[in-house]
Enzyme design. Structure first.
Site, PDB file in Angstrom:
ATOM      1  N   HIS A 124      91.996-109.482 -54.679  1.00  0.00           N
ATOM      2  CA  HIS A 124      91.546-110.877 -54.746  1.00  0.00           C
ATOM      3  C   HIS A 124      90.045-111.020 -54.892  1.00  0.00           C
ATOM      4  CE1 HIS A 124      95.387-112.941 -53.882  1.00  0.00           C
ATOM      5  NE2 HIS A 124      95.695-111.724 -53.473  1.00  0.00           N
ATOM      6  N   ASP A 171      82.257-114.327 -56.588  1.00  0.00           N
ATOM      7  CA  ASP A 171      83.526-114.812 -56.048  1.00  0.00           C
ATOM      8  C   ASP A 171      84.642-114.277 -56.940  1.00  0.00           C
ATOM      9  OD1 ASP A 171      85.156-116.211 -54.340  1.00  0.00           O
ATOM     10  OD2 ASP A 171      84.037-118.095 -54.530  1.00  0.00           O
TER      11      ASP A 171
END
Ligand code: GDG
Length: 731
Positions: free
Chosen positions: A165, A372
């Site tokens: 992720h 991110d």
């Protein structure tokens, strides 16, 4: 019935204690929990993970287990020390900063690495216990990088997917981790490895190539035992859920309340977990710059900043919290008026309806992380904008920027750009806002969480099919048995054995691939039987082959078929060959040597070979392509052949190859059994030469390439085992 077992560090439900010390259950924050929240309750699926709280009594553990198992969850309990070393330590002080390019924060502590291994093993025990043969195991994220490998050892045939992720960093950053190879090997235990973006996937593949010396072809990395599929799957959100909540009575009412309180202020919204990767402090400075440059916005705009507490046991997070507190205080102190507070800052977590009301309310969402993996807040904002009014300002370093090109994309370190883009967003005409939002919604709606899960699961199933297809090529027991029988009944057996990559594994220095004692012994035993005729068929030069294996009772085909030597005879050339072309070609290859560190040119009697095994893999591949094009162009019509081999480019006379030479032996010996084994493209000529013979077994070493061979084995160890099997069959 087959199930999906989702495995992640945290469960979607968080256990905590209230001030009275009683246990309470609440939803976990964070992208993974919200993202997969809608999936795990389907059918008999189970989510395995840590409930986020240290429990010191077996009774509490029992209570929590009962409550969670009733809701499709299987807890893995961690001790206080494990939480400190595995979670706060290796996961959040080593992997998290390194993978987000905050290398200066990374700690490399052997004891936290040991805890990381131990906790991954703990997860492995729980999952292995739970998993049935038809279940699909889907492991998530950086806390469990070793788990796929551990599970593979325990359950060799299991279907295992892994999704990362967070970003996968460039090789230059990744290689700073002392345990880098173990981490990669752990990940490669999966059948399918997913990343948010193509960029992260590329970084991973580059680390695998450089650190493990494996390559990716046709989307697969061949590990020697299995083909692992690697792909990019940008994660989406549950679009309909966010749109529905935004349309709900609660969200409307709350928005109305906030609007009343804020009157006609324009609202800039910022929502993150407390994390230095999210660029919260930089965002505040950019907002400060906006106020400084645009006094006309004073009293007109409010930054609503939600920071959700996270990892506050880790030192950097405490420091960041202090920095944010200080910045908010300073900016508000400087600009606030009796009726206006430029920043409204909240350090706590909110129910989803309140988030939704804020998404509805905001004129601008400011999503400006330094790094991110994806960023779901950006997508949730888009899904909540039912009237399509509002502007997303998005960092180019969020994975989401790869998809959301209708956002205003900024570089988060460029403070001026961020400030001016905020201004642009606040003054954007409604029509343009709606146009952009329409584009964004189409993407976020289409590539939603359900599509993501389905795509990942489809590819995971496909990776198994692909392995199956490759596996059917493998020399299985049945084929091996049949081959042994034919061998036993044959009287004139021809064994055509390639040397490098077949009888011996590769070495960075080709001079170091002398046969070991075991191999000599094996060949000697094979030759001892008069019915066996062994031909070593190699690209190597005559001298080396004669020096290394000359004393054995074998024949040779050297330099890919130029030179032949039968037992007890001298070397002869397969046909008269020219060599004058070398004068023109050698300087060209030398040029490539000068431009490509680690490469070198090998001169054979009738061939020139450029080796690049020791060069940087990307550079080597690129230069090899150039050289192939260059030489093919020059060699046109000159009777030369340019070959693309295993980390080599070879130029030689056309019409001479291993196949032509092998055919000569077949013709002379009229064998009633032929075994041809090789690993390289040049061995394909041999396979082709024996393809039509019923009595021939052709075997390719390695499964990553299509081949003319009938069967394949995985590696040189398998080849030796096979040859030893032939000997044993005789006893
Ligand atoms: C990691 C990667 C990747 C936030 N505050 C509250 C709240 N949230 C929810 C948001 C959103 C989630 O938390 C945050 O997700 P992000 O994706 O923005 O960030 P990370 O937590 O760092 O997630 C990230 C993600 O994994 C998925 O792969 O996108 O890049 O870092 O869903 O809505 N939810 C509630 N109250 C809050 O106060 N209920």
């Amino acid at each position: 019935m087959s199930r999906t077992l989702i495995v992640s560090n945290r469960l979607p439900t968080k256990v905590s204690r209230n001030p009275e010390g009683e246990l309470q259950f609440s939803p976990s924050e964070g992208g993974l929990a919200t993202g997969l929240g809608s999936i795990y309750r389907r059918g008999e699926n189970v989510w395995v993970g840590w409930p986020g709280q240290y429990l010191d009594s077996p009774e509490d553990e029992q209570r929590v287990t009962e409550q969670l198992t009733a809701d499709h969850m299987q807890p893995v309990f961690l001790t206080e020390q494990e939480i400190k070393d595995f979670y706060e330590g290796f996961s959040n002080e080593t992997l998290w900063p390194t993978f987000h390019y905050f290398a200066q924060y990374a700690q490399f502590e052997p004891h936290t690495w040991e805890a990381y291994e131990a906790v991954n093993r703990k997860f492995c025990d729980v999952v292995a216990e739970l998993a049935g043969p038809d279940d699909t195991i889907w492991v998530h994220d950086y806390q469990l990088l070793l788990l796929p490998g551990m599970l593979r050892e325990r359950l060799p045939d299991a279907t295992i997917g892994f999704f990362l992720h967070i970003p996968f960093p460039s090789y230059e950053i990744f290689r700073s981790i002392p345990w880098r190879t173990q981490l990669l090997e752990g990940m490669l235990g999966a059948d399918l490895l997913g990343f948010h973006t193509y960029g992260y996937m590329r970084h991973f593949v580059s680390s695998v190539e450089r650190l493990l010396n494996l390559t990716r072809r046709d989307g697969l990395v061949e590990t020697g035992t299995r083909a692992v599929m690697i792909d990019a799957f940008p994660m989406g959100i549950d679009y309909d859920k966010y749109a529905e909540i935004a349309a709900s009575e609660d969200a409307r009412r709350l928005e109305h309340e906030y609007r009343e309180a804020l009157q006609d202020q324009r609202v800039v919204l910022s929502i993150d977990r407390l994390d230095y990767t999210k660029g919260i402090a930089q965002r505040l400075r950019a907002f400060e710059l906006l106020l400084k440059r645009h006094p006309e916005l004073h009293n007109q705009v409010t930054l609503l900043m939600l920071v959700v507490p996270s990892r506050d046991q880790v030192a950097q997070y405490q420091a960041l919290k202090e920095e944010i507190d200080e910045l908010v205080g300073r900016i508000n102190g400087q600009y606030r008026t009796i009726s206006w507070s430029p920043i409204q800052y909240f350090y706590r977590s909110y129910p989803i309806e309140e988030l939704s009301a804020l998404y509805r309310l905001a004129d601008v969402a400011l999503v400006t992380p330094m790094r991110d993996g994806m960023n779901l807040v950006a997508k949730e904002f888009v899904a909540s904008k039912l009237d399509q009014k509002g502007v997303l300002v998005l960092s180019e370093r969020a994975g989401a920027a790869r998809e959301l090109s209708d956002a205003l994309i900024i570089n988060p370190t460029d403070m001026e750009q961020v400030a001016e883009t905020m201004f642009e967003a606040l003054t954007m005409p409604e029509e343009e806002q709606q146009q952009r939002m329409q584009g964004l919604q189409a993407i976020v709606q289409r590539y939603n969480i359900h599509a993501w899960v389905e795509l990942f699961m489809d590819r995971l199933a496909y990776s198994k099919i692909k392995q199956e297809v490759l596996r059917t090529d493998l020399l299985d027991n049945h084929a091996r048995q049949e081959m042994m029988e034919k061998f036993q009944h044959a009287n004139r057996r021809l064994l055509l054995l390639d040397y490098d990559g077949t009888l011996m594994s590769f070495h960075a220095n080709p001079k170091q691939v002398r046969p070991d004692e075991q191999l000599r012994q094996l060949l000697a035993e094979l030759c001892a039987d008069a019915r066996n005729h062994v031909v070593i068929i190699s690209g190597r030069d005559r001298e080396t082959l004669a020096e290394w294996l000359g004393e054995l009772n074998v024949d040779f085909i050297a330099e890919h078929g130029i030179w032949l030597r039968r037992r007890g005879e001298d070397w002869t050339m397969i046909q008269p060959l020219r060599n004058d072309w070398k004068t023109d070609i050698r300087p060209i290859i030398e040029q490539y040597v000068s431009r490509t560190a680690g490469s070198f040119v090998e001169e054979k009697d009738y061939a020139l070979v450029w080796h690049y095994r020791r060069s940087d893999p990307d550079l080597g591949r690129e230069r090899a392509q150039d050289l192939l094009t260059h030489l093919t162009f020059i060699g046109q019509g000159s009777g030369l052949l340019v070959l693309d081999g295993n980390k080599v480019v070879e130029v030689k006379n056309a019409g001479v190859d291993k196949g032509t030479a092998a055919a000569r032996w077949v013709q002379e010996l009229q064998p009633d059994f032929v075994l041809a084994i090789g690993d390289d493209r040049t061995d394909e000529d041999t396979f082709r030469a024996v393809a039509e013979l019923d009595q021939a077994y052709s075997i390719k070493v390695g499964t990553e390439m299509r081949s003319f061979a009938k069967y394949s084995v995985r590696n040189t160890a398998d080849v030796r085992r096979l040859l030893r099997g032939l000997l044993a069959a005789e006893e």
